[in-house]
Structures are given as structure tokens and as C-alpha cells.
Design a protein around this motif. Structure first.
Motif, PDB file in Angstrom:
ATOM      1  N   MET A   1      -2.452  -7.858  -5.054  1.00 45.76           N
ATOM      2  CA  MET A   1      -1.616  -8.838  -4.362  1.00 45.76           C
ATOM      3  C   MET A   1      -2.405  -9.454  -3.210  1.00 45.76           C
ATOM      4  N   THR A   2      -2.144 -10.719  -2.924  1.00 43.34           N
ATOM      5  CA  THR A   2      -2.680 -11.379  -1.739  1.00 43.34           C
ATOM      6  C   THR A   2      -1.531 -11.661  -0.791  1.00 43.34           C
ATOM      7  N   ILE A   3      -1.717 -11.316   0.475  1.00 41.30           N
ATOM      8  CA  ILE A   3      -0.665 -11.546   1.467  1.00 41.30           C
ATOM      9  C   ILE A   3      -1.247 -12.293   2.661  1.00 41.30           C
ATOM     10  N   LYS A   4      -0.366 -12.835   3.474  1.00 33.00           N
ATOM     11  CA  LYS A   4      -0.756 -13.497   4.703  1.00 33.00           C
ATOM     12  C   LYS A   4      -0.537 -12.550   5.884  1.00 33.00           C
ATOM     13  N   PRO A   5      -1.283 -12.722   6.966  1.00 29.83           N
ATOM     14  CA  PRO A   5      -1.019 -11.922   8.169  1.00 29.83           C
ATOM     15  C   PRO A   5       0.436 -12.064   8.593  1.00 29.83           C
ATOM     16  N   GLY A   6       1.025 -10.950   8.997  1.00 27.00           N
ATOM     17  CA  GLY A   6       2.428 -10.929   9.392  1.00 27.00           C
ATOM     18  C   GLY A   6       3.377 -10.474   8.300  1.00 27.00           C
ATOM     19  N   GLU A   7       2.876 -10.382   7.076  1.00 23.73           N
ATOM     20  CA  GLU A   7       3.749  -9.981   5.969  1.00 23.73           C
ATOM     21  C   GLU A   7       3.871  -8.461   5.870  1.00 23.73           C
ATOM     22  N   THR A   8       5.002  -8.040   5.312  1.00 27.77           N
ATOM     23  CA  THR A   8       5.311  -6.626   5.112  1.00 27.77           C
ATOM     24  C   THR A   8       5.289  -6.307   3.624  1.00 27.77           C
ATOM     25  N   VAL A   9       4.717  -5.156   3.288  1.00 31.33           N
ATOM     26  CA  VAL A   9       4.599  -4.747   1.890  1.00 31.33           C
ATOM     27  C   VAL A   9       5.158  -3.334   1.728  1.00 31.33           C
ATOM     28  N   HIS A  10       5.899  -3.144   0.646  1.00 33.20           N
ATOM     29  CA  HIS A  10       6.465  -1.855   0.251  1.00 33.20           C
ATOM     30  C   HIS A  10       5.557  -1.266  -0.831  1.00 33.20           C
TER      31      HIS A  10
ATOM     32  N   ASP B   1     -10.139  13.880 -11.884  1.00 31.71           N
ATOM     33  CA  ASP B   1     -10.212  12.418 -11.884  1.00 31.71           C
ATOM     34  C   ASP B   1      -8.911  11.764 -11.426  1.00 31.71           C
ATOM     35  N   LEU B   2      -7.821  12.537 -11.449  1.00 26.13           N
ATOM     36  CA  LEU B   2      -6.520  11.982 -11.088  1.00 26.13           C
ATOM     37  C   LEU B   2      -6.110  12.288  -9.659  1.00 26.13           C
ATOM     38  N   LEU B   3      -6.932  13.057  -8.931  1.00 27.29           N
ATOM     39  CA  LEU B   3      -6.543  13.503  -7.599  1.00 27.29           C
ATOM     40  C   LEU B   3      -6.670  12.389  -6.562  1.00 27.29           C
ATOM     41  N   ASN B   4      -5.735  12.415  -5.614  1.00 24.19           N
ATOM     42  CA  ASN B   4      -5.739  11.544  -4.439  1.00 24.19           C
ATOM     43  C   ASN B   4      -5.714  10.051  -4.776  1.00 24.19           C
ATOM     44  N   PRO B   5      -4.861   9.621  -5.688  1.00 24.38           N
ATOM     45  CA  PRO B   5      -4.790   8.192  -5.995  1.00 24.38           C
ATOM     46  C   PRO B   5      -4.206   7.392  -4.836  1.00 24.38           C
ATOM     47  N   VAL B   6      -4.656   6.157  -4.698  1.00 21.53           N
ATOM     48  CA  VAL B   6      -4.125   5.262  -3.674  1.00 21.53           C
ATOM     49  C   VAL B   6      -3.590   3.998  -4.346  1.00 21.53           C
ATOM     50  N   THR B   7      -2.512   3.466  -3.791  1.00 19.05           N
ATOM     51  CA  THR B   7      -1.871   2.268  -4.324  1.00 19.05           C
ATOM     52  C   THR B   7      -2.478   1.025  -3.681  1.00 19.05           C
ATOM     53  N   GLY B   8      -2.800   0.035  -4.513  1.00 17.84           N
ATOM     54  CA  GLY B   8      -3.424  -1.188  -4.034  1.00 17.84           C
ATOM     55  C   GLY B   8      -4.504  -1.622  -5.005  1.00 17.84           C
ATOM     56  N   PRO B   9      -5.484  -2.399  -4.540  1.00 12.92           N
ATOM     57  CA  PRO B   9      -5.639  -2.886  -3.158  1.00 12.92           C
ATOM     58  C   PRO B   9      -4.903  -4.197  -2.882  1.00 12.92           C
ATOM     59  N   VAL B  10      -4.690  -4.448  -1.588  1.00 16.12           N
ATOM     60  CA  VAL B  10      -4.075  -5.682  -1.113  1.00 16.12           C
ATOM     61  C   VAL B  10      -5.134  -6.530  -0.416  1.00 16.12           C
ATOM     62  N   TYR B  11      -5.185  -7.796  -0.773  1.00 16.00           N
ATOM     63  CA  TYR B  11      -6.086  -8.761  -0.136  1.00 16.00           C
ATOM     64  C   TYR B  11      -5.309  -9.432   0.995  1.00 16.00           C
ATOM     65  N   VAL B  12      -5.804  -9.278   2.227  1.00 16.03           N
ATOM     66  CA  VAL B  12      -5.142  -9.884   3.386  1.00 16.03           C
ATOM     67  C   VAL B  12      -5.869 -11.175   3.720  1.00 16.03           C
ATOM     68  N   ASP B  13      -5.180 -12.280   3.532  1.00 16.48           N
ATOM     69  CA  ASP B  13      -5.785 -13.594   3.715  1.00 16.48           C
ATOM     70  C   ASP B  13      -6.318 -13.750   5.140  1.00 16.48           C
ATOM     71  N   GLY B  14      -7.566 -14.184   5.238  1.00 15.68           N
ATOM     72  CA  GLY B  14      -8.175 -14.427   6.540  1.00 15.68           C
ATOM     73  C   GLY B  14      -8.983 -13.280   7.093  1.00 15.68           C
ATOM     74  N   ALA B  15      -8.820 -12.080   6.534  1.00 14.86           N
ATOM     75  CA  ALA B  15      -9.595 -10.935   7.010  1.00 14.86           C
ATOM     76  C   ALA B  15     -11.038 -11.042   6.527  1.00 14.86           C
ATOM     77  N   GLN B  16     -11.979 -10.940   7.453  1.00 14.40           N
ATOM     78  CA  GLN B  16     -13.389 -11.067   7.132  1.00 14.40           C
ATOM     79  C   GLN B  16     -14.177  -9.932   7.780  1.00 14.40           C
ATOM     80  N   PRO B  17     -15.355  -9.628   7.246  1.00 13.71           N
ATOM     81  CA  PRO B  17     -16.166  -8.580   7.859  1.00 13.71           C
ATOM     82  C   PRO B  17     -16.351  -8.825   9.354  1.00 13.71           C
TER      83      PRO B  17
END
Length: 315
Positions: A27-36, A62-78
Motif C-alpha cells: 500500500m502507498t499512503i500519504k503522511p498523516g494517514e492511519t493504517v490498521h 522460515d515462518l518465524l517472526n513474520p511482519v505485515t507490510g510493507p507500506v510505502y509512505v509518500d515523500g519519505a526519503q533517505p
């Protein structure tokens, strides 16, 4: 349903088991958005309400410690900072703790597997019974929470990293704000490994591992940078444990790891004498509610590590 849960949702089928900046964002979101986020427990659903200790010998690593995502936050840069406001956790009511051979602070002493299943009221979130021995106050949080590293390739989710990951900081609970250094465009944020309770140190290697949902709000801080994660809390962090004080045992010596092991071992010995619980049960109980603290690290050549066990758990 809470107001935060009415926004965007990422289901738990969208999970991954490594950090890798080539994983396509869900998913791509904008700053200020909330995600469930729907998160899995650290076993990836392999340990259930019907499991017994035999499941520990058949766990797929191989199944241990899974994480949900990833989310792309628009505008975030290194070089930016990703601000993650932790709004709410929605628990499942079931969890587990285990001694897994080869894992944990006292792995040389506890070589046999052990499993404890927890059942708690997911609405009231009162103290959870530990058999007839104790009641553990609950404080939900996500053990693994972070963004993708700049280094290419696949990186294990087990060790923590400078971009977050398996931090296992129990104070990253609802109301806290986490700040993460951004290393790739969009940050590529993921979260999982949710816990119903844990002591500082997670000494046996597991907390109350419990599937739950996390509701998070994102912002990007431009023009600032971090070298490693930082966070702020809305108030006291041990109020759920402080009421009756603590029993504290120390380890003193020239090696911090040995000091920590000694302090924990002394606490387990005391619990066994006081409650008649087995050493295995005491070890797991310490992991979900007791805190390791460095009490002194300046008076060379010896240091002091203390293990704080909350009296309220045995009341």
C-alpha cells in the motif's frame, strides 16, 4: 470498532519473513494517514490453542517472526525520519510463551523445550492467570516494527537493526511515538511479532506471544536524521507493575552478560523456593514480567546488573 480502524487495512496475508528493500509495497499512503495492520504472532500461526510442547520440535524456522507490510509512505526519503504514532492494539485473547532449546539468556541451563498457553480477556485486558502461581498484568505492543534497510538482499528479521525491526521494547505501547531512520524511498514500513506482555530483556526468548492488530499513524519529518530508533512515551512505563514494589536480585562481575545471567538465575531460585513452581515455569514468568537493568557500569573492573521481579504478580 475504534475510529482509527475505519481507515486503510492491511490483512495478515500480506506478510513477509525477511527485511528486503526489493519487496513490493502492499500500500502507498500519504503522511498523516492511519493504517490498521493485521499482525501474526511470532510463530506465524504455528502455535495454536490446541498445541502442546511437541509443536516446538516441528516449528518451521522460515515462518518465524513474520511482519505485515510493507507500506510505502509518500515523500519519505533517505535521511528523513519516519514518525509512527502508536494508536491502538486490538488483542486476540490467546497467547503463548516457550522455552526453545538454543535460545534465551539461560540456554545453557534450560535445554529442554517448554510451552505455556495463555488465555486472557481481550476486551478488559486485566491481569492474566499463570496457572495457580501468578497473575501477569498485560501491556500490548509490537515486538518487531521497522523499515527496510538500504543494503540490498534479504536480511533476517530476528536481530534488531538500526532501522528498527525486532526491538522487543515493551514501552512501544499505545500512546507512544516511534521515530525511525529512513534509508530507502518510501521507508517501506512493516510491523508484527505482537505481544500481550513482556519484561525488559525478554529473558527466556519469548514474551506472551499473541496475534493482534495494530493501528498506526504515519508522518515524515524532513530535514532531520537519526542513526537508530528513538521513541517517546505519554507517561509512566511501569504503572501496571509498580503497585506493590519489587524483589530485586543482582549479578556482580566483570562481564555484563554473565552478570545478567546471574541476576536472572538468582531470581528463578527465589521464585522456585517461594512458590514451588518449576524452574522452567519461573524462567518463562520472568520473561513476561521481570526487568533486567544495568545498575552500575562505571566502577571498573566490575559491573552490576539487577533483575526486578514485580511483587504484584504474586499477590
Amino acid at each position: 470498532m475504534c475510529q482509527h480502524c475505519l481507515g486503510k487495512t492491511i490483512h495478515d496475508v500480506n506478510h513477509h519473513g525477511v527485511w528486503d528493500n526489493s519487496i513490493e509495497p502492499v500500500m502507498t499512503i500519504k503522511p498523516g494517514e492511519t493504517v490498521h495492520f493485521e499482525c501474526l504472532d511470532s510463530s506465524g500461526g504455528q502455535i495454536t490453542k490446541d498445541s502442546d510442547v511437541s509443536v516446538l520440535s516441528t516449528l518451521s524456522m522460515d515462518l518465524l517472526n513474520p511482519v505485515t507490510g510493507p507500506v510505502y509512505v509518500d515523500g519519505a526519503q533517505p535521511g528523513d525520519i519516519l514518525k509512527v504514532s502508536i494508536e491502538q492494539f486490538i488483542p486476540s485473547g490467546f497467547g503463548w510463551s516457550a522455552i526453545i532449546p538454543g535460545f534465551g539468556l539461560l540456554q545453557d541451563q534450560f535445554k529442554d523445550p517448554a510451552l505455556h498457553l495463555w488465555h486472557y480477556d481481550r476486551h478488559q485486558m486485566g491481569a492474566c492467570a499463570y496457572g495457580d502461581f501468578a497473575h501477569v498484568p498485560l501491556k500490548p505492543f509490537a515486538g518487531t516494527i521497522g523499515v527496510a534497510p538500504a543494503q540490498s538482499g534479504q536480511h533476517s528479521v530476528i536481530p534488531p537493526r538500526q532501522v528498527g525491526g525486532n526491538l522487543d521494547i515493551r514501552d512501544l505501547s499505545a500512546g507512544s511515538t516511534l521515530y525511525l531512520p529512513v534509508e530507502v524511498a518510501g521507508a517501506l514500513f512493516s510491523v508484527g511479532d505482537t505481544h500481550a506482555a513482556q519484561g525488559d530483556g525478554e529473558v527466556c526468548g519469548t514474551a506472551i506471544e499473541s496475534q493482534m492488530d495494530a493501528v498506526l499513524t504515519f508522518d515524515v519529518i524532513k530535514g532531520q536524521s537519526l542513526k537508530s530508533p528513538a521513541f517517546s512515551t505519554p507517561g509512566p512505563v511501569t504503572a501496571h507493575l509498580d503497585r506493590l514494589g519489587y524483589e530485586v536480585f543482582t549479578g556482580v562481575g566483570s562481564d555484563l552478560m554473565t552478570c545478567a545471567q546471574d541476576a536472572l538465575s538468582h531470581t528463578i531460585d527465589w521464585l522456585c523456593r517461594t512458590t514451588q513452581m518449576s524452574a522452567e515455569k519461573a524462567y518463562m514468568l520472568c520473561s513476561v514480567c521481570g526487568d533486567l537493568r544495568i545498575s552500575e557500569i562505571v566502577d571498573a573492573p566490575n559491573w552490576v546488573v539487577s533483575f526486578y521481579f514485580p511483587k504484584v504478580v504474586l499477590a
